[in-house]
Each structure stands twice: as C-alpha cells, then as structure tokens.
Scaffold this active site. Structure first.
Site, PDB file in Angstrom:
ATOM      1  N   THR A 263       0.846  -1.193   0.000  1.00 17.10           N
ATOM      2  CA  THR A 263       0.000   0.000   0.000  1.00 17.10           C
ATOM      3  C   THR A 263       0.879   1.240   0.000  1.00 17.10           C
ATOM      4  O   THR A 263       1.872   1.301   0.728  1.00 17.10           O
ATOM      5  CB  THR A 263      -0.943   0.022   1.216  1.00 17.10           C
ATOM      6  OG1 THR A 263      -1.880  -1.057   1.104  1.00 17.10           O
ATOM      7  CG2 THR A 263      -1.728   1.325   1.289  1.00 17.10           C
ATOM      8  N   PHE A 265       1.170   5.175   0.778  1.00 16.40           N
ATOM      9  CA  PHE A 265       0.604   6.227   1.612  1.00 16.40           C
ATOM     10  C   PHE A 265       1.161   7.577   1.189  1.00 16.40           C
ATOM     11  O   PHE A 265       2.298   7.678   0.702  1.00 16.40           O
ATOM     12  CB  PHE A 265       0.958   5.985   3.082  1.00 16.40           C
ATOM     13  CG  PHE A 265       0.275   4.796   3.698  1.00 16.40           C
ATOM     14  CD1 PHE A 265      -0.836   4.955   4.511  1.00 16.40           C
ATOM     15  CD2 PHE A 265       0.745   3.509   3.477  1.00 16.40           C
ATOM     16  CE1 PHE A 265      -1.472   3.864   5.082  1.00 16.40           C
ATOM     17  CE2 PHE A 265       0.108   2.408   4.040  1.00 16.40           C
ATOM     18  CZ  PHE A 265      -0.992   2.588   4.845  1.00 16.40           C
TER      19      PHE A 265
END
Length: 361
Positions: A263, A265
């Site tokens: 992921t 960010f």
C-alpha cells in the site's frame, strides 16, 4: 561456554561496546548541531516549519550513495529516519494524524516515514485526518492512496480533490495480513472484521479456509483488532503490531491473496516541498466533454519529455459521465520541463490542481 570460543568473542564484543560509545557520542554531537540550527533560525527570526521533507530525503540519499555495506540501503533509511526524527523533536515535536487506533497500517506508515519521535494523533476516519491537519491540530497527516491489489483508496482521492492540503511525501509499505483472535484459535468465532480493503485483499484465502465466517467491515484494521480483544466471537485481520497492541494471538499469518501486496501512503500538510534530485508531482485534471480531450490533456507531458507514473480516474459525481483524473509525473513542479508541461496542460483542461511535489521514495 568453550574457552576458545569465549577468547574469540570477547575482543569482538569489546570492540562493539567501544564503537557503540563512539556512535552515542556522535549522535549527541549531531543532536547539538540540530539544536544550533534551531537557535540560528530564532536569531534571524526565520518562521518556518521544522519539518523539511526535501532536506531529510537528501540526507538519507547521500548516505545511501556513500554506503559501502554491509549495512543495507533499507537499514540506512530506517536508522536515519529515526535519528532525524529524534533531532527534529529536540526543536519541535511533530504531530502526525492517521487512521487509528493503535496497530493500524497507517500508524506503521507514519512511524516509518516520520520516525518515532512524534506525537501520534489517531483518528476515526480519513475525513478526520484531513480535518485535524487543516485545523492545525496536527502538523501533517498520513493516508493510504492506493493498494497494489485493490487499486485506489477512493475516499482519499475525494478528500485530496477538495482539501487545501498539499502532498509532501510518500511511503510504500508491504502489507502482511494476519488472522488473530483472543485465544489463537477459531473456536467459538463467528465473524471476521477488518477494513474493507483488507477484507478484499484476503477474500480468496478466507473463502478457501473459513467460508462460513461472517465478514464485517471496520473503520480500520486496528479497530478490528480492538473489537476482537473485547469479543471472543470476533476474529480480526491486521498487522503483527496490532496483535501486540491488543494482546491477540495469531491464528494464521500472511493470509493476503497477493504475497507482494503493498500500500502506498501519502503525507499531507501545508508545507511546500523544495526540489531534490528525485521528485514526483501529483495533479488532478478534468477535461471538457469532447472527442480527443484526454489525448490532448496528456500531449503536453510527452511534448516536454515528462514521464507519467500514475493515471487514475474518478467519477466527478455530476451525473454527466464526467471524470477527474489523478496523475503522478516524475520531477518537481519547479523543474523547467515539468513547469512548462503544467503551463501547457492548464490550457487544455477544464479543471487543474497541483496536489504537490515531493521526494520520491
């Protein structure tokens, strides 16, 4: 212990102890130098943020370039991020907002990016993260923007569109999901909780191994772990830090469907980040509803030799099948080629917003 082994280890351990003392002395010297920087700023009445993303990135990159090993580049990033964080905190402690509670992947990303010498502001939603930073309750926020398995985090995209905050950094982390309960078994467990993205990232594994478990969405994986700590009928999907934080036992580890699941960010705040030797610029665009509009929108990038690394569309919610396009390009907005491409782009589009330029991870 064998005497010959002890004889070999003793001088090595004594050398490590001596080196540790030297490192400690140098760290204190560095901390004093950082304090002196703050004193000079005060003397010249320089009113600016203590966080300098471009300076911090360049410090780490320089050391990585000088490194001859066996310390790895990743280790240099982790160690010096913490050193910089501690020295920064001597001048002013940074408050970082992120989706909580304790043990969330957002917390992990915040700590990896800003170090541990921060004040943690845990929020119940992405909206609250943005509000906290906009209201000055936090200096910066950390929010997920895309996952390698499930794609864009749509709520973050919507908030970036309407918020005055700028993107000032990025951090990509590997997502390692674990199934956890109070007992370390699934005896008596009837449902599994996690953030919707986490449930989606583990759906094949859950279907194969525990198809009868009811799947419930939580505001974050940390919140799911907190609920599991209170209810023996609940299993949670979260990271290893959440298991430690909420005293849960891992039933199964690495349950994400994609073993390379990551992921990305974004760090957001009110800071304008200066150029480094390796940057990205994020922008949002919309085009008039006419033939060839998207092609014309992208043409200035190619004409100016600017590389695009991300292109994401999001409905404009007008009911007219119109879209906003989220685009990442290589380079800082102040670099001549990127600056000219943005000028040319602005002439071709119906909506134009620069989210920010920031150091590439």
């Amino acid at each position: 212990m064998d005497n010959s082994l002890q004889a070999r280890l003793l001088p090595l351990r004594e050398r490590i102890d001596a080196l540790d003392e030297q490192i400690l002395d140098l760290l204190n010297q560095r901390a004093k130098a950082a304090q002196a920087v703050g004193e000079v700023k005060q003397e010249f009445d320089v009113d600016g943020p203590v966080l300098k993303p471009e300076r911090e990135a360049m410090v780490i990159r320089r050391l990585q370039a000088l490194n001859k090993g066996p310390f790895t580049e990743q280790a240099i990033d982790a160690v010096w991020t913490q050193i910089i964080s501690t020295c920064r905190g001597l001048e002013s402690v940074l408050t970082v907002a992120y989706l909580g509670p304790q043990g969330s992947f957002s917390e992990q990303a915040a700590l990896e990016h800003f170090g541990h010498a921060i004040t943690r502001l845990r929020c119940d939603s992405f909206d609250e993260v943005f509000r906290a930073v906009e209201a000055g309750q936090a200096n910066v926020g950390m929010v997920p923007v895309e996952n390698s398995t499930e794609g864009a985090v749509n709520r973050t995209l919507d908030l970036l569109l309407n918020s005055p905050l700028k993107v000032l950094g990025e951090r990509s982390i590997k997502i390692h999901h674990n199934l956890m309960t109070q007992s370390g078994t699934l005896e008596g467990v009837t449902r599994v909780m996690a953030h919707p993205q986490a449930l989606a990232q583990c759906q094949s594994w859950l279907t194969q191994h525990y198809p009868k478990l009811i799947r419930d969405a939580a505001s974050s994986n940390g919140e799911a772990a907190r609920n599991a700590s209170l209810d023996p009928t609940v299993a949670a999907i979260a990271g290893a830090t959440a298991a430690q934080a909420w005293d849960l036992q891992v039933v199964a580890s690495g349950i994400q469907d994609d073993p390379q699941n990551r992921t990305r960010f974004l760090a957001v705040g009110a800071i304008e980040t200066l150029p480094t030797d390796s940057d990205k610029t994020s922008i949002i665009l919309a085009v008039p509803n006419r033939s060839g509009a998207v092609y014309d929108m992208l043409a200035p990038l190619a004409a100016n030799g600017v590389s695009m690394t991300r292109f994401e569309s999001r409905p404009a919610r007008t009911g007219q099948w119109e879209y906003y396009f989220y685009v990442d390009v290589l380079g800082h907005r102040n670099e001549p080629a990127v600056a000219q491409a943005l000028v040319d782009l602005k002439k071709e589009v119906a909506f134009f917003k620069v989210l920010g330029s920031y150091p590439r991870q």
